[in-house]
Design an enzyme around this catalytic site. Structure first.
Site, short mmCIF file in Angstrom:
data_model
loop_
_atom_site.label_atom_id
_atom_site.label_comp_id
_atom_site.label_asym_id
_atom_site.label_seq_id
_atom_site.Cartn_x
_atom_site.Cartn_y
_atom_site.Cartn_z
N GLY A 240 -5.22 58.48 50.66
CA GLY A 240 -4.29 59.59 50.49
C GLY A 240 -4.12 60.33 51.80
O GLY A 240 -4.30 59.79 52.89
N GLY A 241 -3.84 61.63 51.66
CA GLY A 241 -3.60 62.46 52.84
C GLY A 241 -4.81 62.51 53.77
O GLY A 241 -4.68 62.81 54.96
N GLY B 85 12.95 44.60 83.64
CA GLY B 85 12.56 45.94 83.21
C GLY B 85 11.05 46.06 83.10
O GLY B 85 10.48 47.13 83.36
N ALA B 86 10.41 44.95 82.74
CA ALA B 86 8.95 45.00 82.58
C ALA B 86 8.27 45.27 83.92
O ALA B 86 7.20 45.89 83.98
CB ALA B 86 8.44 43.70 81.97
C1 HXC Z 1 -14.52 64.74 42.77
C2 HXC Z 1 -15.22 62.58 42.96
C3 HXC Z 1 -14.04 62.24 43.65
C4 HXC Z 1 -13.09 63.27 43.88
C5 HXC Z 1 -15.26 60.50 43.48
N1 HXC Z 1 -15.93 61.46 42.86
N2 HXC Z 1 -14.09 60.94 43.95
N3 HXC Z 1 -15.45 63.83 42.53
N4 HXC Z 1 -13.37 64.50 43.42
N5 HXC Z 1 -11.98 63.03 44.54
C6 HXC Z 1 -17.24 61.36 42.27
C7 HXC Z 1 -17.29 60.52 41.01
O1 HXC Z 1 -16.96 61.30 39.91
C8 HXC Z 1 -18.73 60.07 41.00
O2 HXC Z 1 -19.52 61.13 40.55
C9 HXC Z 1 -19.06 59.92 42.46
O3 HXC Z 1 -18.09 60.69 43.16
C10 HXC Z 1 -18.96 58.49 42.95
O4 HXC Z 1 -17.73 57.94 42.51
P1 HXC Z 1 -17.63 56.49 41.85
O5 HXC Z 1 -16.28 56.39 41.27
O6 HXC Z 1 -18.79 56.26 40.96
O7 HXC Z 1 -17.80 55.56 43.14
P2 HXC Z 1 -17.05 54.23 43.50
O8 HXC Z 1 -17.06 53.30 42.34
O9 HXC Z 1 -17.68 53.76 44.77
O10 HXC Z 1 -15.55 54.64 43.74
C11 HXC Z 1 -15.22 55.50 44.82
C12 HXC Z 1 -13.75 55.94 44.74
C13 HXC Z 1 -13.45 56.49 43.34
C14 HXC Z 1 -12.87 54.70 44.97
C15 HXC Z 1 -13.50 56.93 45.83
O11 HXC Z 1 -14.46 57.44 42.99
C16 HXC Z 1 -12.12 57.15 43.26
O12 HXC Z 1 -11.08 56.48 43.11
N6 HXC Z 1 -12.12 58.50 43.32
C17 HXC Z 1 -10.91 59.27 43.19
C18 HXC Z 1 -10.12 59.18 44.41
C19 HXC Z 1 -8.91 60.08 44.38
O13 HXC Z 1 -8.01 59.87 43.59
N7 HXC Z 1 -9.03 61.20 45.15
C20 HXC Z 1 -8.03 62.20 45.17
C21 HXC Z 1 -6.94 61.63 46.02
S1 HXC Z 1 -5.74 62.80 46.40
P3 HXC Z 1 -20.96 60.90 39.87
O14 HXC Z 1 -21.34 62.24 39.36
O15 HXC Z 1 -20.77 59.87 38.80
O16 HXC Z 1 -21.87 60.43 40.96
C22 HXC Z 1 -6.19 63.33 47.85
C23 HXC Z 1 -5.21 64.19 48.46
C24 HXC Z 1 -5.55 64.51 49.86
O17 HXC Z 1 -7.20 63.02 48.37
C25 HXC Z 1 -4.38 65.21 50.40
C26 HXC Z 1 -4.61 65.69 51.78
C27 HXC Z 1 -3.39 66.30 52.33
#
Ligand code: HXC
Length: 512
Positions: free
Chosen positions: A168-169, A402-403
């Protein structure tokens, strides 16, 4: 419990981040923890942590949040080979290293200190993105970081290692920094992940194929280094920093160097007699630079141009070199952008440039034209023209059209231009030139092929050499290849105190 014991037990709890179970799970994935990474990165015992007890808001948007000291990021300062650096290392064991408002504030604090004190910033990224429980405040936290990355650009070196998810961002902070390193098989970067890609474009792709280290090292050029594992990645960061100054006002460290016989006879036989025969420019680089000092950047991307750091007589230089072994060293869109970005880093941080030229021209074709070789080729031209660091060019063979102008010619501000006797500096190659200017004569002759060969031989004899350019002063010296290293050592020494005053302006407008 005494106050000191209380502190010690709080520290012990902080050291465990999200707890032993999650640490074990991190290890099972082949990943180190945030603290283990810092231990490897920094000189032994040099890490000073700041913000160990910062924690998240307990009340999230949707749920109560469990509290962990440090809130998913370890921040502070330390040294690498005795030189100060500021670091943050995201802790995947705490909410997947996701970014909450306090987590962002900790990173911003480190960035502010790095700027105020003029030392590099290193970010070790391993994060699930915005902390979902916190909602919009985590977006604000990202934007605060992006803004600081931008303001720090060109002031202090910024290095990002991607050691887990970065989606993402979140990708835009590393993207603004100077160098990205990724770990193979355990890290990925993308703006939208495989699920969204499938919904929107119906493409099926794995995370690794979409945004893994190899993908970004070879296809997109997003990452500058693809590292086989975390330890190699961290070693790579330490090595990279050794070529850089602490900030834009500073000079890069000088390494001990014992001068000896600088003649390199191997260079005399390196350029093939047949101008169409390839050779490896990396062998030329190895002869010109201090032993084992070359660190290639963007090694697997746009391999028709080589960029990287090296040392000459102990001093850092940045090299931009055509690679005749790949696509004859032609300049295309990716090569131009790769060369331009590297040039601008070197110029921002007072690292002198060495440009090695063997280029047949720009790559023709609809693909290149429609994707903007004009704008992108101009980036390299602009970057080399605006660079005010000492700039030396060595033309080893072809410099056409040009290069020729773009590749650090005298006309765009090169300080010293050397050419090997094999150099061919002309508007175009002999065959192309003859086909245009003698077309009628060749068509009218009884034996067009024979006439063509005669004319090409004549043109080659008269124009495909470095002497016409040397007569005009566009080449300062035609050098015996074996002497080139000595010339470079003396040249950079002579240019050590170079000062160029640029016209007053807010900033230039590089053709982006
Ligand atoms: C809160 C999160 C989290 C998040 C993971 N966790 N991502 N908690 N916010 N964004 C937590 C899980 O609940 C879990 O907690 C622990 O972290 C580990 O995650 P798992 O899923 O068990 O690990 P894994 O299987 O390795 O997968 C990792 C992952 C997946 C691919 C990153 O967790 C995932 O898809 N997370 C969501 C990603 C996402 O959509 N983020 C927001 C994107 S929007 P526990 O308690 O079980 O240990 C964004 C906008 C940014 O980022 C904009 C900037 C301008």
């Amino acid at each position: 419990m005494s106050k000191i014991q209380e502190l010690q037990s709080k520290i012990a709890a902080a050291m465990l981040g999200g707890g032993q179970v999650r640490i074990d799970s991190q290890h099972k994935k082949g990943k180190l923890t945030a603290r283990e990474r810092l231990q490897l990165l920094l000189d032994e015992g040099s890490f000073e942590e700041l913000g160990m007890f910062v924690h998240n808001r307990n009340k999230g948007l949707t749920t109560e949040q469990e509290q962990f000291p440090g809130d998913g990021v370890v921040t502070g300062f330390g040294t690498i080979n005795g030189r100060l650096v500021y670091v943050f290392s995201q802790d995947f064991t705490v909410y997947g290293g996701s970014l909450s408002e306090p987590h962002a504030r900790k990173i911003c604090r480190i960035m502010d200190l790095a700027m105020e004190n003029g030392a590099p910033l290193i970010g070790l990224n391993d994060s699930g993105g915005a902390r979902i429980q916190e909602g919009v405040v985590s977006l604000a936290g990202y934007a605060d970081i992006f803004y600081r990355n931008t303001r720090a650009s060109g002031v202090i070196p910024q290095i990002s290692a991607i050691m887990g998810p970065c989606a993402g961002g979140a990708v835009y902070s590393p993207a603004i920094t100077d160098f990205i390193l990724m770990v193979e098989n355990t890290s990925y970067m993308f703006v939208t992940g495989p699920n969204v890609v499938k919904t929107v474009t119906h493409e099926e792709v794995t995370s690794e194929d979409l945004g893994g280290a190899r993908t970004h090292a070879t296809k997109s050029g997003v990452t500058h280094f693809s590292c086989s594992n975390e330890v190699a990645c961290i070693q790579n960061i330490r090595q990279l920093l050794g070529y850089m100054p602490q900030n834009c006002e500073d000079a890069a460290p000088v390494y001990p160097y014992e001068s000896g016989n600088e003649n390199r006879p191997a260079l005399n036989n390196m350029i093939p007699e047949n101008p169409n025969q390839p050779y490896d420019m990396k062998e030329v680089i190895a002869e010109l630079t201090d032993a084992d000092s070359f660190l290639e950047v963007h090694k697997d991307f746009a391999e028709n141009i080589i960029v990287g750091f090296a040392r000459i007589a102990g001093r850092s230089i940045g090299i931009v070199a055509n690679q005749p072994a790949v696509l004859a060293g032609v300049l295309d869109i990716h090569a131009s952008v790769k060369g331009a970005r590297f040039t601008r880093f070197c110029d921002a941080f007072n690292i002198p440039l060495l440009v090695l030229v063997d280029v047949p021209g720009f790559l023709p074709g609809t693909d290149q034209e429609w994707n903007g070789i004009i704008t992108n080729g101009a980036k390299l031209l602009f970057a080399l023209s605006e660079a005010t660091v000492p700039k030396i060019t060595v033309t080893t063979r072809k410099a056409y059209g040009g290069a020729y102008c773009v590749m650090n010619s005298k006309h765009i501000g090169a300080d010293l231009n050397f050419a090997f006797p094999q150099a061919e500096i002309a508007v175009m190659g002999p065959k192309g030139a003859v086909e245009i200017i003698y077309k009628k004569e060749i068509d009218a002759s009884g034996s067009p092929e024979t006439r063509m060969n005669e004319l090409v031989a004549d043109y080659t004899e008269r124009f495909a050499n470095p002497y016409l350019a040397a007569e005009k002063g566009y080449i300062d010296e035609v050098v015996t290849p074996e002497e080139t290293r000595t010339r470079l050592i003396r040249g950079y020494k002579m240019l050590e105190n170079k000062v160029v005053n640029m016209p007053r302006k807010k900033h230039g407008n590089i053709p982006l």
